[in-house]
Design a protein around this motif. Structure first.
Motif, PDB file in Angstrom:
ATOM      1  N   ARG A 185      -2.553  -5.272   1.182  1.00  0.00           N
ATOM      2  CA  ARG A 185      -1.330  -5.991   0.802  1.00  0.00           C
ATOM      3  C   ARG A 185      -1.247  -6.170  -0.710  1.00  0.00           C
ATOM      4  NH1 ARG A 185       0.625 -11.028  -0.476  1.00  0.00           N
ATOM      5  NH2 ARG A 185      -1.465 -11.903  -0.696  1.00  0.00           N
ATOM      6  N   THR A 190       1.620  -1.635   2.307  1.00  0.00           N
ATOM      7  CA  THR A 190       2.112  -2.543   3.348  1.00  0.00           C
ATOM      8  C   THR A 190       1.729  -2.097   4.756  1.00  0.00           C
ATOM      9  OG1 THR A 190       3.967  -2.865   1.862  1.00  0.00           O
ATOM     10  CG2 THR A 190       4.187  -3.815   4.035  1.00  0.00           C
ATOM     11  N   MET A 223       4.679 -11.575   4.689  1.00  0.00           N
ATOM     12  CA  MET A 223       5.143 -10.192   4.524  1.00  0.00           C
ATOM     13  C   MET A 223       6.476  -9.981   5.231  1.00  0.00           C
ATOM     14  SD  MET A 223       1.592  -8.074   4.797  1.00  0.00           S
ATOM     15  CE  MET A 223       2.341  -6.474   4.504  1.00  0.00           C
TER      16      MET A 223
END
Length: 232
Positions: A185, A190, A223
């Motif tokens: 991250r 991602t 996220m």
């Protein structure tokens, strides 16, 4: 008269390369105060207290071989010769056994990471050196170097996960998966971050580390919110 306790004390080591005995400073635990931890477990120390990471590495002043208490005593065949050629023969005697500056600390970690690589130490051990280097650079706000060492530690943690060499160490599988997710991250990968956070969350029923499950959920949620905000 009582003697004043000082933060640093001398610890004696014998170098596994050249058998020289030397002392190096360590920090007494009562002089360490952690306020909290960053999302990749980097400790934030209180002002006026010592950072034990400055003294994590033991550097032999005679030959330059550098190690931590996590290094194994085993040298694979040929490793000593490689270390002799690449480190000891190039070493200009330098004593890191006194009080250290941040620059000293960075130097010692680089020496230990090099020693670890040449010795073919476990990936989990090398990863721990790289992540601590990243933390030290973070504390100086050197983002380029921080990122560089986060990437190197991620590579080693991923190798450790796939080879299983973390087994029998203080790093559990759950913690390792979380770290791979979190470092992915931080460097902007991602997909891997989501994949590893999911692996952690899937283990919540059989886990004995609920706090790691929780921080994985927190990162996952962040996220998702970032994604919504950025419209992707």
């Amino acid at each position: 008269m009582m003697t004043q306790l000082v933060p640093l004390y001398d610890k004696k080591y014998t170098c596994a390369m050249c058998e020289n005995s030397f002392t190096t400073k360590k920090v007494r635990s009562r002089f360490v105060k952690v306020l909290n931890f960053d999302t990749d477990f980097a400790p934030l120390y209180a002002d006026g207290f010592e950072n034990p990471n400055f003294y994590y590495i033991n550097v032999c002043p005679d030959c330059g071989y550098s190690f931590t208490d996590d290094f194994s005593s085993y040298f694979p065949p040929g490793a000593k010769q490689v270390i002799q050629d690449k480190i000891c023969n190039q070493w200009v005697p330098h004593d890191y056994g006194a009080e250290r500056t941040i620059q000293d600390a960075l130097n010692t970690f680089k020496l230990a990471a090099y020693s670890s690589m040449l010795k073919k130490e476990k990936h989990i051990v090398t990863a721990g050196l790289y992540i601590r280097l990243a933390w030290l650079y973070r504390s100086t706000e050197n983002l380029d170097q921080e990122l560089r060492f986060l990437k190197l530690s991620l590579k080693e943690y991923t190798e450790s996960y796939s080879t299983g060499d973390y087994k029998g160490t203080q790093v559990s599988e759950l913690r390792l998966m979380y770290l791979i997710g979190e470092l992915s991250r931080r460097i902007g990968n991602t997909q891997d971050a989501v994949r590893f956070f999911s692996k952690v969350i899937e283990k919540q029923r059989q886990s004995v580390e609920p706090q790691i499950i929780q921080i994985a959920k927190d990162r996952w949620q962040e996220m998702r919110e970032d994604k919504v905000v950025s419209g992707s």
